[in-house]
Design an enzyme around this catalytic site. Sequence first.
Site, PDB file in Angstrom:
ATOM      1  N   ALA A  22       1.503   0.412   8.670  1.00  0.00           N
ATOM      2  CA  ALA A  22       1.657  -0.296   9.938  1.00  0.00           C
ATOM      3  C   ALA A  22       0.374  -1.033  10.311  1.00  0.00           C
ATOM      4  O   ALA A  22       0.417  -2.168  10.801  1.00  0.00           O
ATOM      5  CB  ALA A  22       2.044   0.686  11.035  1.00  0.00           C
ATOM      6  N   GLY A  81       0.879   7.762   5.509  1.00  0.00           N
ATOM      7  CA  GLY A  81       1.226   6.612   4.682  1.00  0.00           C
ATOM      8  C   GLY A  81       1.922   5.526   5.485  1.00  0.00           C
ATOM      9  O   GLY A  81       1.618   4.331   5.343  1.00  0.00           O
ATOM     10  N   ASP A  82       2.853   5.922   6.324  1.00  0.00           N
ATOM     11  CA  ASP A  82       3.539   4.956   7.185  1.00  0.00           C
ATOM     12  C   ASP A  82       2.568   4.310   8.166  1.00  0.00           C
ATOM     13  O   ASP A  82       2.615   3.096   8.406  1.00  0.00           O
ATOM     14  CB  ASP A  82       4.649   5.654   7.967  1.00  0.00           C
ATOM     15  CG  ASP A  82       5.812   6.068   7.092  1.00  0.00           C
ATOM     16  OD1 ASP A  82       6.559   5.197   6.663  1.00  0.00           O
ATOM     17  OD2 ASP A  82       5.961   7.278   6.840  1.00  0.00           O
ATOM     18  N   SER A  83       1.697   5.116   8.754  1.00  0.00           N
ATOM     19  CA  SER A  83       0.790   4.592   9.770  1.00  0.00           C
ATOM     20  C   SER A  83      -0.228   3.631   9.178  1.00  0.00           C
ATOM     21  O   SER A  83      -0.554   2.600   9.782  1.00  0.00           O
ATOM     22  CB  SER A  83       0.080   5.754  10.480  1.00  0.00           C
ATOM     23  OG  SER A  83       1.034   6.599  11.093  1.00  0.00           O
TER      24      SER A  83
END
Length: 401
Positions: free
Chosen positions: A178, A173-175
């Site tokens: 980004a 999810g973070d990637s």
Amino acid sequence: MTTAETRQLPLENLKVLELGQLIAGPFATKLLGEFGADVIKVEPPGTGDPLRKWRIIEDGTSLWWHVQSRTKRSLSLDLRTPQGQDLVRRLVSEADVLVENFRPGTLEGWGLGYEALAELNPRLIMVRISGYGQTGPYRDKPGFGVIGEAMGGLRYLTGHPGEPSVRVGVSIGDSLSALYAVIGTLLALQERSRSGLGQEIDVALYESVFAMMESLLPEYDATGQVREPSGSALPGITPSNAYRTRDGDFVLIAGNGDSIFKRLMKVIERDDLAEDPALAHNDGRSRRAAEIDAAIEAWSKTLGRDEILAALDAARVPAGFPYTAADIASDPHYLAREMIQTITRPSGDPLKVPGVLPRLSATPGRLGNGGPALGQHTEEVLDELGIDDETRAKLRSAGII
């Protein structure tokens, strides 16, 4: 002749200020830095980014840190103080991009919101990554990647029917957020080249995941069907699954193209299925997915993994197996494509890390060395801002830098 080695990197001369920690914001700036941007990472004095202490630690520093923070400069600065905030304003006046992933409202509370900073630098592009976005009823709720993955629909689908959902083994999810942050930055830079003005980019973790969910929403809207977890299979796309081998390993076989399916059936000696007109196209095969999967596994369980892969490679049927880190590190294709690179940590020790993506033929990205020590570039950055020695001494004695 100009070569890739002598050309400017695409984002050279771009100044990026990173106000954030852990994964989403710092991963976005890592990508910008790999293509030439000068990334100044602001970290709290004494502790730094918490990622420095995540997962496996060597010489007091996370090995992950050396992937996430390569190419960056570390400025040790306390953002909670008026003096620290004043230094940020000075940095912003010269910056092209600011990336932050605080909870919405945090920077506004410090007088560092977009409207205030845009008055100082109308060309500023401000990228804001948060759990739920800068608006809406959930904006003030804390949100990490795992929550974005759940709300975005991914967690519900990840696992086997009737069992608790499981997480993807990385911070997906973070990637994803980004990547959207970088896309937004590049779009805003293109717009700025026309208008001369920057803008604010609002990236929400849950939306970044939701955007990857293919036809999940229209299927529900049109038919009322809720997509369910399906283990290793792809419902409605047949055959594509994991199949057990003679030794208890698994191979992944994607035989869902019409001509590929025929070749696969001939390899497993099921000409009857290969020539069955009802199975000529995916919709017909999907109605008989269990039968087809059973036929493939009846064959795969009689052979070892390498035998299966050799037979399928010869028939041009896409197949593989789940790679471990050890498999990746020794794979000849990874090595030939230079996707495994070696950097030097501040300690001087070498470390294997992933290569730079995407691949540009004329201006490929740079790898750099390992992540910087906390505050390694503080003096350098203050020099560039013209901060005199007396002021620095006061900032240092107050613990602001």
